[in-house]
Design a protein around this motif. Structure first.
Motif, PDB file in Angstrom:
ATOM      1  N   PHE A   2      -6.859  10.687   2.455  1.00 49.35           N
ATOM      2  CA  PHE A   2      -5.478  10.912   2.047  1.00 49.35           C
ATOM      3  C   PHE A   2      -5.326  10.536   0.575  1.00 49.35           C
ATOM      4  CE2 PHE A   2      -5.605  10.130   6.566  1.00 49.35           C
ATOM      5  CZ  PHE A   2      -4.887  11.214   7.058  1.00 49.35           C
ATOM      6  N   VAL A   3      -4.712  11.436  -0.183  1.00 48.83           N
ATOM      7  CA  VAL A   3      -4.569  11.254  -1.622  1.00 48.83           C
ATOM      8  C   VAL A   3      -3.106  11.468  -2.004  1.00 48.83           C
ATOM      9  CG1 VAL A   3      -6.949  11.933  -2.144  1.00 48.83           C
ATOM     10  CG2 VAL A   3      -5.147  13.680  -2.065  1.00 48.83           C
ATOM     11  N   ASP A   4      -2.741  11.019  -3.174  1.00 47.91           N
ATOM     12  CA  ASP A   4      -1.374  11.226  -3.644  1.00 47.91           C
ATOM     13  C   ASP A   4      -1.092  12.721  -3.815  1.00 47.91           C
ATOM     14  OD1 ASP A   4       1.073   9.721  -4.907  1.00 47.91           O
ATOM     15  OD2 ASP A   4       0.634  11.401  -6.259  1.00 47.91           O
ATOM     16  N   GLN A   5       0.162  13.090  -3.624  1.00 51.34           N
ATOM     17  CA  GLN A   5       0.565  14.489  -3.743  1.00 51.34           C
ATOM     18  C   GLN A   5       0.188  15.093  -5.095  1.00 51.34           C
ATOM     19  OE1 GLN A   5       1.847  16.353  -1.384  1.00 51.34           O
ATOM     20  NE2 GLN A   5       2.438  18.167  -2.564  1.00 51.34           N
ATOM     21  N   SER A   6       0.129  14.250  -6.119  1.00 50.00           N
ATOM     22  CA  SER A   6      -0.191  14.740  -7.466  1.00 50.00           C
ATOM     23  C   SER A   6      -1.604  15.306  -7.562  1.00 50.00           C
ATOM     24  CB  SER A   6      -0.021  13.616  -8.488  1.00 50.00           C
ATOM     25  OG  SER A   6      -0.896  12.537  -8.205  1.00 50.00           O
TER      26      SER A   6
ATOM     27  N   PRO B 280      -3.097  15.847   0.552  1.00 53.17           N
ATOM     28  CA  PRO B 280      -2.037  15.351  -0.346  1.00 53.17           C
ATOM     29  C   PRO B 280      -0.901  14.738   0.467  1.00 53.17           C
ATOM     30  CG  PRO B 280      -2.753  17.545  -0.988  1.00 53.17           C
ATOM     31  CD  PRO B 280      -3.367  17.276   0.348  1.00 53.17           C
ATOM     32  N   THR B 281      -0.458  13.574   0.041  1.00 53.79           N
ATOM     33  CA  THR B 281       0.467  12.773   0.848  1.00 53.79           C
ATOM     34  C   THR B 281       1.562  12.168  -0.018  1.00 53.79           C
ATOM     35  OG1 THR B 281      -1.361  12.225   2.351  1.00 53.79           O
ATOM     36  CG2 THR B 281       0.609  10.846   2.481  1.00 53.79           C
ATOM     37  N   ARG B 282       2.814  12.357   0.420  1.00 55.81           N
ATOM     38  CA  ARG B 282       3.965  11.793  -0.286  1.00 55.81           C
ATOM     39  C   ARG B 282       4.420  10.510   0.410  1.00 55.81           C
ATOM     40  NH1 ARG B 282       7.212  17.260   0.562  1.00 55.81           N
ATOM     41  NH2 ARG B 282       6.284  16.754   2.591  1.00 55.81           N
ATOM     42  N   GLU B 283       5.302   9.801  -0.268  1.00 56.54           N
ATOM     43  CA  GLU B 283       5.797   8.526   0.269  1.00 56.54           C
ATOM     44  C   GLU B 283       7.022   8.772   1.145  1.00 56.54           C
ATOM     45  OE1 GLU B 283       4.172   5.467  -0.331  1.00 56.54           O
ATOM     46  OE2 GLU B 283       2.715   6.966  -1.008  1.00 56.54           O
ATOM     47  N   ASN B 284       6.810   9.465   2.251  1.00 52.80           N
ATOM     48  CA  ASN B 284       7.921   9.712   3.157  1.00 52.80           C
ATOM     49  C   ASN B 284       7.429   9.749   4.598  1.00 52.80           C
ATOM     50  OD1 ASN B 284       6.830  12.329   3.620  1.00 52.80           O
ATOM     51  ND2 ASN B 284       8.046  13.201   1.955  1.00 52.80           N
ATOM     52  N   LEU B 285       8.392   9.752   5.510  1.00 57.08           N
ATOM     53  CA  LEU B 285       8.068   9.681   6.930  1.00 57.08           C
ATOM     54  C   LEU B 285       7.377  10.956   7.411  1.00 57.08           C
ATOM     55  CD1 LEU B 285       8.500   7.513   9.061  1.00 57.08           C
ATOM     56  CD2 LEU B 285      10.657   8.623   9.686  1.00 57.08           C
ATOM     57  N   HIS B 286       7.743  12.083   6.847  1.00 59.22           N
ATOM     58  CA  HIS B 286       7.139  13.361   7.227  1.00 59.22           C
ATOM     59  C   HIS B 286       5.627  13.326   7.031  1.00 59.22           C
ATOM     60  CE1 HIS B 286       7.331  17.786   7.807  1.00 59.22           C
ATOM     61  NE2 HIS B 286       6.302  17.807   6.967  1.00 59.22           N
TER      62      HIS B 286
ATOM     63  N   LEU C  42      -0.747  10.298  10.652  1.00 64.48           N
ATOM     64  CA  LEU C  42      -1.030   9.723  11.963  1.00 64.48           C
ATOM     65  C   LEU C  42      -1.571  10.781  12.922  1.00 64.48           C
ATOM     66  CD1 LEU C  42       1.962   7.259  12.499  1.00 64.48           C
ATOM     67  CD2 LEU C  42      -0.429   6.679  12.043  1.00 64.48           C
ATOM     68  N   CYS C  43      -1.082  12.012  12.795  1.00 67.93           N
ATOM     69  CA  CYS C  43      -1.615  13.095  13.625  1.00 67.93           C
ATOM     70  C   CYS C  43      -3.079  13.375  13.283  1.00 67.93           C
ATOM     71  CB  CYS C  43      -0.778  14.354  13.454  1.00 67.93           C
ATOM     72  SG  CYS C  43       0.841  14.267  14.268  1.00 67.93           S
TER      73      CYS C  43
ATOM     74  N   GLN D 179       0.835  -1.199   0.000  1.00 63.49           N
ATOM     75  CA  GLN D 179       0.000   0.000   0.000  1.00 63.49           C
ATOM     76  C   GLN D 179       0.873   1.252   0.000  1.00 63.49           C
ATOM     77  OE1 GLN D 179      -2.972   0.992  -0.346  1.00 63.49           O
ATOM     78  NE2 GLN D 179      -4.512  -0.308   0.660  1.00 63.49           N
ATOM     79  N   THR D 180       0.376   2.303  -0.592  1.00 58.57           N
ATOM     80  CA  THR D 180       1.018   3.608  -0.471  1.00 58.57           C
ATOM     81  C   THR D 180       0.772   4.153   0.930  1.00 58.57           C
ATOM     82  OG1 THR D 180      -0.960   4.787  -1.201  1.00 58.57           O
ATOM     83  CG2 THR D 180       0.634   4.099  -2.912  1.00 58.57           C
ATOM     84  N   VAL D 181       1.478   5.207   1.298  1.00 53.68           N
ATOM     85  CA  VAL D 181       1.235   5.846   2.591  1.00 53.68           C
ATOM     86  C   VAL D 181      -0.213   6.326   2.670  1.00 53.68           C
ATOM     87  CG1 VAL D 181       1.818   7.832   4.041  1.00 53.68           C
ATOM     88  CG2 VAL D 181       3.641   6.499   2.958  1.00 53.68           C
ATOM     89  N   ALA D 182      -0.701   6.952   1.601  1.00 53.81           N
ATOM     90  CA  ALA D 182      -2.092   7.430   1.589  1.00 53.81           C
ATOM     91  C   ALA D 182      -3.068   6.272   1.751  1.00 53.81           C
ATOM     92  CB  ALA D 182      -2.382   8.191   0.292  1.00 53.81           C
ATOM     93  N   GLY D 183      -2.831   5.181   1.039  1.00 52.81           N
ATOM     94  CA  GLY D 183      -3.727   4.029   1.128  1.00 52.81           C
ATOM     95  C   GLY D 183      -3.733   3.411   2.508  1.00 52.81           C
ATOM     96  N   ALA D 184      -2.558   3.284   3.119  1.00 51.97           N
ATOM     97  CA  ALA D 184      -2.472   2.701   4.458  1.00 51.97           C
ATOM     98  C   ALA D 184      -3.176   3.590   5.481  1.00 51.97           C
ATOM     99  CB  ALA D 184      -1.004   2.510   4.834  1.00 51.97           C
ATOM    100  N   LEU D 185      -2.985   4.891   5.359  1.00 53.48           N
ATOM    101  CA  LEU D 185      -3.656   5.817   6.276  1.00 53.48           C
ATOM    102  C   LEU D 185      -5.174   5.784   6.100  1.00 53.48           C
ATOM    103  CD1 LEU D 185      -1.217   8.849   5.978  1.00 53.48           C
ATOM    104  CD2 LEU D 185      -1.590   7.464   8.038  1.00 53.48           C
ATOM    105  N   ASN D 186      -5.636   5.669   4.863  1.00 50.33           N
ATOM    106  CA  ASN D 186      -7.083   5.591   4.634  1.00 50.33           C
ATOM    107  C   ASN D 186      -7.682   4.348   5.266  1.00 50.33           C
ATOM    108  OD1 ASN D 186      -7.495   8.003   3.221  1.00 50.33           O
ATOM    109  ND2 ASN D 186      -6.859   7.087   1.275  1.00 50.33           N
TER     110      ASN D 186
END
Length: 272
Positions: free
Chosen positions: A71-75, A94-100, A106-107, A41-48
């Motif tokens: 949560f959606v991809d940054q694009s 918008p969400t990128r594939e990084n820890l930030h 999560l917040c 899963q992408t970060v956005a998908g996992a968060l959703n």
């Protein structure tokens, strides 16, 4: 051969020490999040996926939106549009594939009332002044809050020492009082920095929590209390106090040796 994006972020998340005290509010979500990322899963998908479970438990009840963000991809963020305004208009992050951005997500899951309030205040400032090269006092404070803030529930003597930057008193003389205190980190950039803990890492403690009851009934109570306390007028006054978080008793083994606090480059005295 490079790893797929999902595998790379899963490796990063798996490498975090989730037993550290600053990650305590997110431990319950960590296993499910890691499983989703490890499955591709992408970060956005996992968060959703986690967000859907939280929504079923009523996490967003009482927020202005009454429903979780998505949560959606940054694009998905149109070129030139302000990030905060896009979230306000679309209820999408918008969400990128990084820890930030993972910590930002999560917040949103743990503190939906605060995140909604921050976003509404950001949108209100943009509506008044537009998107300018200079953000202004309120937008600057909102950014500091979102990226680097922390909440302290503590007896009054600890607050007095913190506000006066009396580090020896705060961490050595009053050390037993920390058993009655709780520090909760909120800023997602702050959490990202603590993926590689270093002595100088400093939180901006929100002074509004000085009036908060020392004993809060879980994260939801904290979320609602802080959200109700936030306002543009209060943030304009920059209501923050610096706190080097690895100085907190029980947070870092090195601070058991009290010479840890003699470093004036980290534990700086108050300006007069």
């Amino acid at each position: 051969m490079s790893l797929p994006v999902g595998s790379r972020i899963a490796t990063v998340v798996a490498g975090l020490d989730w037993q550290q005290p600053w990650l305590a509010p997110w431990r319950a979500d960590a296993a499910g999040l890691l499983a989703q990322l490890a499955a591709g899963q992408t970060v956005a998908g996992a968060l959703n996926s986690l967000n859907a479970l939280n929504a079923q438990n009523g996490a967003f009840e009482g927020t202005p939106w009454r429903a979780p963000v998505r949560f959606v991809d940054q694009s998905a963020l149109p070129p030139g549009q302000a990030y905060e305004q896009f979230i306000f208009d679309t209820r999408q992050v918008p969400t990128r594939e990084n820890l930030h951005d993972l910590f930002n997500g999560l917040c949103w899951l743990q503190f939906p009332h605060i995140k909604c309030k921050l976003n509404a205040l950001q949108a209100g400032q943009i509506a008044v002044g537009g998107v300018l090269p200079t953000r202004g006092a309120v937008r600057d404070a909102l950014t500091v809050f979102d990226e680097n803030s922390a909440f302290l529930m503590a007896p009054q003597p600890l607050w007095e020492a913190l506000l006066a930057r009396q580090w020896q008193r705060l961490f050595v003389e009053l050390r037993p009082l920390w058993a009655q205190a709780q520090l909760v980190l909120f800023g997602h950039a702050l959490l990202e920095k603590l993926a590689n803990p270093r002595k100088p890492i400093t939180a901006h403690v929100y002074q509004g929590t000085q009036g908060m009851p020392v004993a809060m009934d879980g994260t939801d109570s904290l979320d609602r209390w802080v959200a109700s306390d936030l306002s543009a007028a209060k943030l304009a006054g920059k209501p923050f106090s610096p706190l080097p978080v690895l100085g907190v008793p029980g947070w870092w083994a090195d601070n058991e040796n009290f010479s840890f606090y003699d470093d004036s480059d980290v534990f700086r005295p108050a300006k007069h």
